[in-house]
Design a protein around this motif. Structure first.
Motif, PDB file in Angstrom:
ATOM      1  N   HIS A   1       0.847  -1.271  -0.122  1.00 24.87           N
ATOM      2  CA  HIS A   1       0.032  -0.018  -0.002  1.00 24.87           C
ATOM      3  C   HIS A   1       0.862   1.156  -0.059  1.00 24.87           C
ATOM      4  CE1 HIS A   1      -3.107   2.789   0.963  1.00 24.87           C
ATOM      5  NE2 HIS A   1      -2.508   3.248   1.952  1.00 24.87           N
TER       6      HIS A   1
ATOM      7  N   GLN B   1       0.977   4.113  -3.045  1.00 27.57           N
ATOM      8  CA  GLN B   1       0.112   5.563  -3.179  1.00 27.57           C
ATOM      9  C   GLN B   1       1.124   6.617  -2.562  1.00 27.57           C
ATOM     10  OE1 GLN B   1      -2.998   5.162  -3.141  1.00 27.57           O
ATOM     11  NE2 GLN B   1      -3.026   3.009  -3.209  1.00 27.57           N
TER      12      GLN B   1
ATOM     13  N   TRP C   1      -2.387   5.522   3.524  1.00 27.99           N
ATOM     14  CA  TRP C   1      -3.284   5.759   4.707  1.00 27.99           C
ATOM     15  C   TRP C   1      -2.257   5.381   5.792  1.00 27.99           C
ATOM     16  CZ3 TRP C   1      -7.064   1.567   2.378  1.00 27.99           C
ATOM     17  CH2 TRP C   1      -7.782   2.355   1.550  1.00 27.99           C
ATOM     18  N   SER C   2      -2.579   5.776   6.931  1.00 28.36           N
ATOM     19  CA  SER C   2      -1.909   5.049   8.411  1.00 28.36           C
ATOM     20  C   SER C   2      -2.169   3.867   8.584  1.00 28.36           C
ATOM     21  CB  SER C   2      -2.337   5.896   9.572  1.00 28.36           C
ATOM     22  OG  SER C   2      -3.853   5.469   9.837  1.00 28.36           O
TER      23      SER C   2
ATOM     24  N   ILE D   1      -5.736   3.117   9.708  1.00 21.99           N
ATOM     25  CA  ILE D   1      -6.802   3.205   8.797  1.00 21.99           C
ATOM     26  C   ILE D   1      -6.856   2.079   7.821  1.00 21.99           C
ATOM     27  CG2 ILE D   1      -7.608   4.339   6.652  1.00 21.99           C
ATOM     28  CD1 ILE D   1      -6.591   7.254   7.951  1.00 21.99           C
ATOM     29  N   PHE D   2      -5.392   1.511   7.433  1.00 21.70           N
ATOM     30  CA  PHE D   2      -5.562   0.247   6.518  1.00 21.70           C
ATOM     31  C   PHE D   2      -6.003  -0.840   7.459  1.00 21.70           C
ATOM     32  CE2 PHE D   2      -3.285  -3.406   4.959  1.00 21.70           C
ATOM     33  CZ  PHE D   2      -3.305  -3.085   3.560  1.00 21.70           C
TER      34      PHE D   2
ATOM     35  N   CYS E   1      -9.797  -0.674   7.553  1.00 20.85           N
ATOM     36  CA  CYS E   1     -10.361  -1.062   6.207  1.00 20.85           C
ATOM     37  C   CYS E   1     -10.303  -2.543   5.927  1.00 20.85           C
ATOM     38  CB  CYS E   1      -9.613  -0.323   4.939  1.00 20.85           C
ATOM     39  SG  CYS E   1      -9.978   1.176   4.898  1.00 20.85           S
TER      40      CYS E   1
ATOM     41  N   ASP F   1      -9.291   0.532  -2.471  1.00 21.49           N
ATOM     42  CA  ASP F   1      -7.832   0.611  -2.768  1.00 21.49           C
ATOM     43  C   ASP F   1      -7.584  -0.975  -3.785  1.00 21.49           C
ATOM     44  OD1 ASP F   1      -5.398   1.468  -2.708  1.00 21.49           O
ATOM     45  OD2 ASP F   1      -4.880   0.676  -0.858  1.00 21.49           O
TER      46      ASP F   1
END
Length: 148
Positions: A20, A24, A28-29, A32-33, A36, A69
């Motif tokens: 990730h 990107q 994301w932090s 957050i990852f 998700c 994502d």
């Protein structure tokens, strides 16, 4: 050996969070990852010989899913894995009676836009200056695919 899809969970997410971050501009932090990877999200990884090739994350709301994502390892890009990931994602949506799939993509990501066009996504809207980029901001393209 053929690549294998497996559910992606917070417990097995370490190598995919690394992908990730590679995939990107503004990742994301970790929190957050991992958030998700729990309901209402669903995620799958793609591996070959225990090597992470890519993953996707979707979020379900009623009969719609948003592709949050999708990432292919930089060393494995250009081999059709993005198409495999998207096909698996769309198959999961179809199996769960999803009517619409939504996504947003950077306007500069021609490879992804071509992938989505070929999968039946249509451009619905353009969000001006949505994504941070090297040059400041870039537009997001909102795309949708109607299933069934």
């Amino acid at each position: 050996m053929n690549p294998v899809f497996s559910p992606l969970t917070p417990q097995n997410s370490d190598p995919y969070f690394e992908l990730h971050k590679l995939g990107q501009f503004s990742p994301w932090s970790r929190k957050i990852f991992e958030d998700c990877l729990t309901k209402p999200y669903f995620a799958y990884s793609l591996d070959q010989d225990s090597q992470p090739l890519g993953y996707y994350i979707g979020m379900t709301v009623l009969d719609e899913v948003t592709l949050m994502d999708i990432v292919v390892s930089p060393s494995h890009q250009g081999k059709g894995l993005g198409k495999s990931l998207l096909q698996h994602f769309m198959s999961q949506c179809d199996q769960n009676n999803i009517q619409q799939i939504w996504l947003e993509v950077r306007e500069s990501n021609a490879t992804a836009i071509d992938l989505y066009d070929n999968a039946g996504f249509i451009l619905v809207e353009q969000r001006v200056n949505y994504y941070p980029s090297v040059k400041g901001k870039e537009d997001a393209l909102i795309m949708c695919c109607y299933l069934g």
